[in-house]
Design a protein around this motif. Structure first.
Motif, PDB file in Angstrom:
ATOM      1  N   ARG A 126      20.905   9.652   1.686  1.00 52.08           N
ATOM      2  CA  ARG A 126      20.389  10.050   2.885  1.00 52.08           C
ATOM      3  C   ARG A 126      18.801  10.819   2.552  1.00 52.08           C
ATOM      4  N   ARG A 127      18.638  11.122   1.313  1.00 52.21           N
ATOM      5  CA  ARG A 127      17.481  11.773   1.285  1.00 52.21           C
ATOM      6  C   ARG A 127      16.440  11.056   0.571  1.00 52.21           C
ATOM      7  N   THR A 128      15.260  11.401   1.057  1.00 52.14           N
ATOM      8  CA  THR A 128      13.954  10.592   0.644  1.00 52.14           C
ATOM      9  C   THR A 128      13.617  11.046  -0.816  1.00 52.14           C
ATOM     10  N   ALA A 129      13.760  10.086  -1.742  1.00 54.65           N
ATOM     11  CA  ALA A 129      13.362  10.464  -3.195  1.00 54.65           C
ATOM     12  C   ALA A 129      12.320  10.515  -3.650  1.00 54.65           C
ATOM     13  N   ARG A 130      11.099   9.716  -3.007  1.00 57.67           N
ATOM     14  CA  ARG A 130       9.768   9.290  -3.528  1.00 57.67           C
ATOM     15  C   ARG A 130       9.104   8.547  -2.449  1.00 57.67           C
ATOM     16  N   VAL A 131       7.907   9.031  -2.464  1.00 59.37           N
ATOM     17  CA  VAL A 131       6.763   8.247  -1.506  1.00 59.37           C
ATOM     18  C   VAL A 131       5.696   7.886  -2.463  1.00 59.37           C
ATOM     19  N   ASP A 132       5.282   6.600  -2.607  1.00 57.22           N
ATOM     20  CA  ASP A 132       4.075   6.105  -3.420  1.00 57.22           C
ATOM     21  C   ASP A 132       2.964   5.587  -2.483  1.00 57.22           C
ATOM     22  N   ARG A 145       3.286  -2.431  -7.449  1.00 57.65           N
ATOM     23  CA  ARG A 145       4.393  -3.770  -8.022  1.00 57.65           C
ATOM     24  C   ARG A 145       5.547  -3.138  -8.284  1.00 57.65           C
ATOM     25  N   ARG A 146       5.896  -1.960  -8.806  1.00 55.23           N
ATOM     26  CA  ARG A 146       7.204  -1.463  -9.129  1.00 55.23           C
ATOM     27  C   ARG A 146       7.045   0.080  -8.831  1.00 55.23           C
ATOM     28  N   VAL A 147       8.686   0.525  -8.536  1.00 54.04           N
ATOM     29  CA  VAL A 147       8.785   1.812  -8.058  1.00 54.04           C
ATOM     30  C   VAL A 147       9.961   2.286  -9.251  1.00 54.04           C
ATOM     31  N   ARG A 148       9.762   3.515  -9.667  1.00 46.25           N
ATOM     32  CA  ARG A 148      10.856   4.217 -10.487  1.00 46.25           C
ATOM     33  C   ARG A 148      11.683   4.859  -9.686  1.00 46.25           C
ATOM     34  N   VAL A 149      12.883   4.738  -9.895  1.00 46.67           N
ATOM     35  CA  VAL A 149      13.830   5.398  -8.789  1.00 46.67           C
ATOM     36  C   VAL A 149      14.927   6.386  -9.835  1.00 46.67           C
ATOM     37  N   ARG A 208       0.835  -1.182   0.071  1.00 45.39           N
ATOM     38  CA  ARG A 208      -0.055  -0.020  -0.100  1.00 45.39           C
ATOM     39  C   ARG A 208       0.657   1.192  -0.024  1.00 45.39           C
ATOM     40  N   ARG A 209       2.112   1.096   0.519  1.00 45.34           N
ATOM     41  CA  ARG A 209       2.887   2.565   0.606  1.00 45.34           C
ATOM     42  C   ARG A 209       4.315   2.074   0.450  1.00 45.34           C
ATOM     43  N   VAL A 210       5.050   3.011  -0.266  1.00 48.30           N
ATOM     44  CA  VAL A 210       6.481   2.612  -0.723  1.00 48.30           C
ATOM     45  C   VAL A 210       7.002   3.870  -0.352  1.00 48.30           C
ATOM     46  N   SER A 211       8.184   3.955   0.308  1.00 48.00           N
ATOM     47  CA  SER A 211       9.179   5.074   0.514  1.00 48.00           C
ATOM     48  C   SER A 211      10.503   4.815  -0.026  1.00 48.00           C
ATOM     49  N   VAL A 212      11.200   5.655  -0.794  1.00 44.85           N
ATOM     50  CA  VAL A 212      12.495   5.338  -1.587  1.00 44.85           C
ATOM     51  C   VAL A 212      13.503   6.510  -1.001  1.00 44.85           C
ATOM     52  N   LYS A 213      14.561   5.978  -0.564  1.00 41.00           N
ATOM     53  CA  LYS A 213      15.728   6.900  -0.113  1.00 41.00           C
ATOM     54  C   LYS A 213      16.820   6.521  -1.113  1.00 41.00           C
ATOM     55  N   VAL A 214      17.327   7.670  -1.401  1.00 41.63           N
ATOM     56  CA  VAL A 214      18.613   7.237  -2.198  1.00 41.63           C
ATOM     57  C   VAL A 214      19.744   8.340  -1.345  1.00 41.63           C
ATOM     58  N   ARG A 219      17.341   2.583  -0.691  1.00 38.40           N
ATOM     59  CA  ARG A 219      16.631   2.008   0.203  1.00 38.40           C
ATOM     60  C   ARG A 219      15.154   1.780   0.004  1.00 38.40           C
ATOM     61  N   ILE A 220      14.412   1.033   0.046  1.00 38.81           N
ATOM     62  CA  ILE A 220      12.813   0.917  -0.516  1.00 38.81           C
ATOM     63  C   ILE A 220      12.188   0.163   0.831  1.00 38.81           C
ATOM     64  N   ARG A 221      11.513   1.097   1.421  1.00 37.80           N
ATOM     65  CA  ARG A 221      10.738   0.465   2.351  1.00 37.80           C
ATOM     66  C   ARG A 221       9.248   0.390   1.889  1.00 37.80           C
ATOM     67  N   ALA A 222       8.734  -0.713   2.034  1.00 42.30           N
ATOM     68  CA  ALA A 222       7.026  -0.872   1.785  1.00 42.30           C
ATOM     69  C   ALA A 222       6.659  -1.371   2.893  1.00 42.30           C
ATOM     70  N   THR A 223       5.216  -1.016   2.854  1.00 46.37           N
ATOM     71  CA  THR A 223       4.230  -1.343   3.922  1.00 46.37           C
ATOM     72  C   THR A 223       3.191  -1.848   3.321  1.00 46.37           C
TER      73      THR A 223
END
Length: 117
Positions: free
Chosen positions: A63-69, A75-79, A55-61, A92-96
């Motif tokens: 130390r900065r947060t690059a994207r939250v979907d 099913r996929r996330v663009r970095v 339901r939720r994806v947070s991407v960090k590149v 770092r991709i953290r998914a919930t």
């Protein structure tokens, strides 16, 4: 209206001292190498645990947060690594999941690396 005694007065240009060498901007030498900035964008495919939906994806590149979907079917996330200088970056991709479980993917990418053959 003007007098002919002043140099440059006939053509209307203001007379002044010639420009100094420090005031003139020189073009960079062609032998200087350009710094590399990344043009890389990648897609990471997510595999949720069996029977769950992300339901939720947070991407960090770095130390900065690059994207939250957020969404129903992630099913996929663009970095994007575009514009970053040469180096190694930890993504770092953290998914919930919908049930509240969390999982993390950590991958390392190099920018400006030579292409594999």
């Amino acid at each position: 209206a003007g007098t002919q005694d002043e140099p440059g007065a006939a053509d209307g240009a203001a007379a002044g001292p010639p420009p100094r060498a420090a005031d003139v901007i020189a073009a960079p030498p062609s032998s200087r190498r350009r710094r590399c900035t990344s043009r890389r964008t990648l897609v990471v495919h997510l595999r949720p645990p069996r029977g769950e939906r992300i339901r939720r994806v947070s991407v960090k590149v770095g130390r900065r947060t690059a994207r939250v979907d957020r969404g129903r079917r992630l099913r996929r996330v663009r970095v994007s690594l575009r514009g970053l200088p040469r180096g190694r970056y930890r993504v770092r991709i953290r998914a919930t999941t919908a049930r509240g479980h969390r999982f993390t993917l950590v991958r390392t990418y190099r920018t400006c690396a030579p292409k594999r053959r």
